[in-house]
Design an enzyme around this catalytic site. Sequence first.
Site, PDB file in Angstrom:
ATOM      1  N   GLY A  49       0.828  -1.211   0.000  1.00 45.04           N
ATOM      2  CA  GLY A  49       0.000   0.000   0.000  1.00 45.04           C
ATOM      3  C   GLY A  49       0.853   1.247   0.000  1.00 45.04           C
ATOM      4  O   GLY A  49       1.171   1.794   1.052  1.00 45.04           O
ATOM      5  N   SER A 108       0.763   3.728  -3.217  1.00 42.81           N
ATOM      6  CA  SER A 108       0.092   4.776  -3.998  1.00 42.81           C
ATOM      7  C   SER A 108      -1.250   5.165  -3.406  1.00 42.81           C
ATOM      8  O   SER A 108      -1.978   4.330  -2.869  1.00 42.81           O
ATOM      9  CB  SER A 108      -0.129   4.284  -5.430  1.00 42.81           C
ATOM     10  N   SER A 117      -2.243  -3.817  -6.066  1.00 45.20           N
ATOM     11  CA  SER A 117      -2.313  -5.139  -6.679  1.00 45.20           C
ATOM     12  C   SER A 117      -2.439  -6.195  -5.595  1.00 45.20           C
ATOM     13  O   SER A 117      -1.845  -6.046  -4.520  1.00 45.20           O
ATOM     14  CB  SER A 117      -1.050  -5.414  -7.495  1.00 45.20           C
ATOM     15  N   GLU A 130      14.436  -6.015  -5.108  1.00 44.93           N
ATOM     16  CA  GLU A 130      14.293  -6.997  -6.164  1.00 44.93           C
ATOM     17  C   GLU A 130      14.506  -6.381  -7.533  1.00 44.93           C
ATOM     18  O   GLU A 130      14.697  -7.080  -8.500  1.00 44.93           O
ATOM     19  CB  GLU A 130      12.925  -7.685  -6.066  1.00 44.93           C
ATOM     20  N   GLU A 146       9.187   8.262 -17.045  1.00 51.86           N
ATOM     21  CA  GLU A 146       9.693   9.628 -16.856  1.00 51.86           C
ATOM     22  C   GLU A 146      10.489   9.712 -15.550  1.00 51.86           C
ATOM     23  O   GLU A 146      11.536  10.361 -15.489  1.00 51.86           O
ATOM     24  CB  GLU A 146       8.527  10.632 -16.834  1.00 51.86           C
TER      25      GLU A 146
HETATM   26  C1  LIG Z   1      -0.612  -2.388 -13.065  1.00 53.46           C
HETATM   27  C2  LIG Z   1      -0.261  -1.509 -11.910  1.00 53.46           C
HETATM   28  C3  LIG Z   1      -0.054  -2.070 -10.666  1.00 53.46           C
HETATM   29  C4  LIG Z   1       0.238  -1.271  -9.570  1.00 53.46           C
HETATM   30  N1  LIG Z   1       0.384  -1.868  -8.345  1.00 53.46           N
HETATM   31  C5  LIG Z   1       0.611  -1.083  -7.264  1.00 53.46           C
HETATM   32  C6  LIG Z   1       0.688  -1.661  -5.969  1.00 53.46           C
HETATM   33  O1  LIG Z   1       0.568  -2.873  -5.802  1.00 53.46           O
HETATM   34  N2  LIG Z   1       0.879  -0.852  -4.902  1.00 53.46           N
HETATM   35  C7  LIG Z   1       1.018   0.496  -5.045  1.00 53.46           C
HETATM   36  O2  LIG Z   1       1.223   1.172  -4.053  1.00 53.46           O
HETATM   37  N3  LIG Z   1       0.958   1.078  -6.272  1.00 53.46           N
HETATM   38  C8  LIG Z   1       0.746   0.316  -7.379  1.00 53.46           C
HETATM   39  N4  LIG Z   1       0.661   0.912  -8.620  1.00 53.46           N
HETATM   40  C9  LIG Z   1       0.734   2.357  -8.711  1.00 53.46           C
HETATM   41  C10 LIG Z   1       1.965   2.906  -9.387  1.00 53.46           C
HETATM   42  O3  LIG Z   1       3.099   2.773  -8.575  1.00 53.46           O
HETATM   43  C11 LIG Z   1       1.676   4.359  -9.767  1.00 53.46           C
HETATM   44  O4  LIG Z   1       0.678   4.341 -10.749  1.00 53.46           O
HETATM   45  C12 LIG Z   1       2.895   5.078 -10.291  1.00 53.46           C
HETATM   46  O5  LIG Z   1       3.837   5.295  -9.276  1.00 53.46           O
HETATM   47  C13 LIG Z   1       2.541   6.423 -10.917  1.00 53.46           C
HETATM   48  O6  LIG Z   1       1.745   7.201 -10.060  1.00 53.46           O
HETATM   49  P1  LIG Z   1       0.362   7.844 -10.588  1.00 53.46           P
HETATM   50  O7  LIG Z   1      -0.427   6.749 -11.183  1.00 53.46           O
HETATM   51  O8  LIG Z   1      -0.230   8.620  -9.496  1.00 53.46           O
HETATM   52  O9  LIG Z   1       0.790   8.809 -11.757  1.00 53.46           O
HETATM   53  P2  LIG Z   1       1.354  10.294 -11.586  1.00 53.46           P
HETATM   54  O10 LIG Z   1       2.446  10.311 -10.600  1.00 53.46           O
HETATM   55  O11 LIG Z   1       0.217  11.228 -11.368  1.00 53.46           O
HETATM   56  O12 LIG Z   1       1.972  10.532 -13.019  1.00 53.46           O
HETATM   57  C14 LIG Z   1       1.191  10.950 -14.143  1.00 53.46           C
HETATM   58  C15 LIG Z   1       2.166  11.321 -15.275  1.00 53.46           C
HETATM   59  O13 LIG Z   1       3.009  12.397 -14.839  1.00 53.46           O
HETATM   60  C16 LIG Z   1       4.355  12.051 -14.963  1.00 53.46           C
HETATM   61  N5  LIG Z   1       5.147  12.616 -13.879  1.00 53.46           N
HETATM   62  C17 LIG Z   1       4.872  12.634 -12.555  1.00 53.46           C
HETATM   63  N6  LIG Z   1       5.867  13.179 -11.858  1.00 53.46           N
HETATM   64  C18 LIG Z   1       6.827  13.522 -12.756  1.00 53.46           C
HETATM   65  C19 LIG Z   1       8.125  14.104 -12.664  1.00 53.46           C
HETATM   66  N7  LIG Z   1       8.664  14.457 -11.502  1.00 53.46           N
HETATM   67  N8  LIG Z   1       8.821  14.275 -13.800  1.00 53.46           N
HETATM   68  C20 LIG Z   1       8.305  13.922 -14.999  1.00 53.46           C
HETATM   69  N9  LIG Z   1       7.101  13.361 -15.154  1.00 53.46           N
HETATM   70  C21 LIG Z   1       6.367  13.157 -14.043  1.00 53.46           C
HETATM   71  C22 LIG Z   1       4.367  10.525 -14.885  1.00 53.46           C
HETATM   72  O14 LIG Z   1       5.522   9.977 -15.479  1.00 53.46           O
HETATM   73  C23 LIG Z   1       3.104  10.172 -15.621  1.00 53.46           C
HETATM   74  O15 LIG Z   1       3.357  10.165 -16.992  1.00 53.46           O
HETATM   75  C24 LIG Z   1       0.358   0.121  -9.724  1.00 53.46           C
HETATM   76  C25 LIG Z   1       0.179   0.697 -10.984  1.00 53.46           C
HETATM   77  C26 LIG Z   1      -0.131  -0.100 -12.070  1.00 53.46           C
HETATM   78  C27 LIG Z   1      -0.326   0.544 -13.414  1.00 53.46           C
END
Ligand SMILES: Cc1cc2nc3c(=O)[nH]c(=O)nc-3n(C[C@H](O)[C@H](O)[C@H](O)COP(=O)(O)OP(=O)(O)OC[C@H]3O[C@@H](n4cnc5c(N)ncnc54)[C@H](O)[C@@H]3O)c2cc1C
Lengths: 322, 392
Positions: free
Chosen positions: B137, B139, B171, B254, B375
């Site tokens: 947990g 995000s 997940s 990992e 990114e």
């Molecule tokens: C299939 C899947 C499984 C997942 N499983 C888990 C899980 O088990 N546990 C968990 O905690 N999370 C999980 N996640 C979440 C995942 O870690 C986040 O989606 C990821 O870190 C991106 O955060 P966000 O979705 O809020 O996107 P945002 O951070 O809002 O990003 C949106 C866009 O802005 C860009 N951006 C943001 N900040 C910057 C920066 N500083 N510079 C340049 N570009 C930037 C990003 O690259 C992206 O293109 C999962 C995600 C997916 C897709």
Amino acid sequence: MDFALTDDQQLLSDTARSLFTNEYPLSVVRAHADDPSAADPLWKHLTEWVALGDGPLVDLCLFLEEAGAVLAPGPFFATAALYRPVVAALGREPAATGTVAVAGESGEWVASADRVRRFVVEADAVEEVVVVVPGGAIITGPLPARPVETLDSTRRLFELDVPMGEHAALPLDPDALTGCLERATVALSAELVGTARRILDMTVEYAKERVQFDRPIGSFQAVQHKLADMALDVERATAAVYYAAMAFDAGDADRHRAAHVAKAAAGRAARRAAKDGIQIHGGIGYTWEHDLHLFMRRAYASEFLMGSSDWHHERLAGLLFD
Amino acid sequence: MKLAWSAEDEAFRAELAAFLDQHAPPEAVEYGRHLADESSDGGAPPELLPDWARVWQATLFDHGWMVPGYPPELGGRNATPTQTLIYLSELAARDVPRSLHFPGYAIVGPSLLEFGNEEQRGLAPAAIRGDAVWCIGMSEPNAGSDLAGLQTRAVQDGDTFVVNGQKVWTSYAMIADRCMCYVRTDPDAPKHKGISVLMIEMDTPGIEVRPLRHITGAAEFAEVFFTDVAVPAAHLLGDVNDGWRITTGSLAHERGGLWVPGVARCRHTVDELVGVAKARGLDADPGIRREIAALYEEAASLWALGHKGFAAGAGGAEHSYMKLAYSELLKHQFEVGMTLHGPDGAVTSGEPGDPVWWRRFFASFAGTIAGGTSEIQRNIIAQRVLGLPRGA
Ligand SMILES: Cc1cc2nc3c(=O)[nH]c(=O)nc-3n(C[C@H](O)[C@H](O)[C@H](O)COP(=O)(O)OP(=O)(O)OC[C@H]3O[C@@H](n4cnc5c(N)ncnc54)[C@H](O)[C@@H]3O)c2cc1C
């Protein structure tokens, strides 16, 4: 697959680096553009190293990578990487310097029967020329050579007219020839990776120093991401080159594919580094004064020598599809 | 530099190969082949954790083949790093997954061992053997790439923490026994300094899991809501407000080996693309031949780069090269796979057994988003590998 350098390899790489950085200043490279003899005194530093062409390809690559980083001019690449392996395959003793004439009218680096030979490296600076013909090769002394003007004054290319009837060809197995040319292609890729890495280093340095909008331009993300992609390409190409070299040294079946991969990866990395490198330097990068264009010239010229990335992709496709 | 492994390492590979020949269940191989498709039938979400997968993970653990670098009591055999690389390559070459839920063995186990007290370290074997299923947990709706902005609150009240807030994209939350949960324990401290890690039993009252379907329509992750969830203070991992250290530590654990299956998948995919081009009569088209050769070049050179970085003992930041490169390459390859189908590229009913390229393409965005977006990987390379200054 173990990429760790042995102590001897580390020593070779360090020795090459200090030799090239100490003895091959860019001032000489520039002087050589106007008068090739300006680089002649440097040759004495390299004569003892040409035998690297007869040993493991990994060692030759380590050496050439450093040569590429300073754009070292002269007949080293032609002699060590191209000429000596072919002469060895022909069962002859090598002269002190030599080159190989491969490409005919078409410009492709495959055995041809053409009289005209194109893109012969350093043809006027060597004692012997090996002319590759289908099924064999002719060894001759220097031939009248017409310089070909290219982007890059640091590696001189020539066009030759080969008096075909006058020399008997020694037999050379086509597979052996392919092996020699592929090895040389990997060696050229190593040199090219050295050039690309130098451009990357220069550009990262510049991005840390140059200030606009009250901060280093390297803090702007548009610049950072270009540099990250550039670095990835350079790392990828370097790994591809040494993998290929190891594959040749081990006689591995994957070596033919690996040679195409190495040249294509090195060519793409060098092109990206040169293009984005100049862009990130801004106006100063557009000047004759600044050294960067010398590296861009070499990068593109080497990309086109011995088969461009596209050409190697085509060849590679032949191995994947057919 | 040399191509061949030592005789000792080859013997290690042979022993592993014999073990896999004997024990790897056919379902694992089948699952591995369809991994990129998320589910083979494209219909309802597949059963998330079938029995064979539980048995297989336990079998690996019991034979010292789950995490070979660990000692036997943690499911390993004290293998060297080189042997671990050989292990991962062999599994990838056979398309055999170790486990269908990676957080437990890959993130939670190592984090417990590194940051836990003695009692907490005792939870590691079950996490690695898969007896307990964990989710992560991190995000939240307002904290993704900027993970340190997380807002789920935990307030200490005697020997319990009371947790309120929401996680998202979690997940395995639907099947998890426990959650390794990042919470804010000091809202007044600078954002990296007020975070703690709690290990939360998923059946604690006040937790609600709402599944969210993936972009493919198949598998799922979830939103997890916490309302006055009471967590024993003994379930705090590490010190209060010291959780940020665990984030960076646990993600690094990992990542080191993740490139192996990732790049292996890229290599297999090139072979498949050659097959598709031939089957569709496109194998004489020079543009397509060159395009596929270029994809081969990228996959082959990445495979070499992974090994080279490994030999150099490349640190966490260098792994960003691999993560960025193979996830983007895979996405590109799957897109090419769709394109090769011409007008059929958007048709979603495939022949049974056909790789479903659109589904692979869609699923591949997980690789470029989860675990730090592409990114963010470029930022890491620029700042931590190349040493460029942080942006404003
Ligand atoms: C299939 C899947 C499984 C997942 N499983 C888990 C899980 O088990 N546990 C968990 O905690 N999370 C999980 N996640 C979440 C995942 O870690 C986040 O989606 C990821 O870190 C991106 O955060 P966000 O979705 O809020 O996107 P945002 O951070 O809002 O990003 C949106 C866009 O802005 C860009 N951006 C943001 N900040 C910057 C920066 N500083 N510079 C340049 N570009 C930037 C990003 O690259 C992206 O293109 C999962 C995600 C997916 C897709």
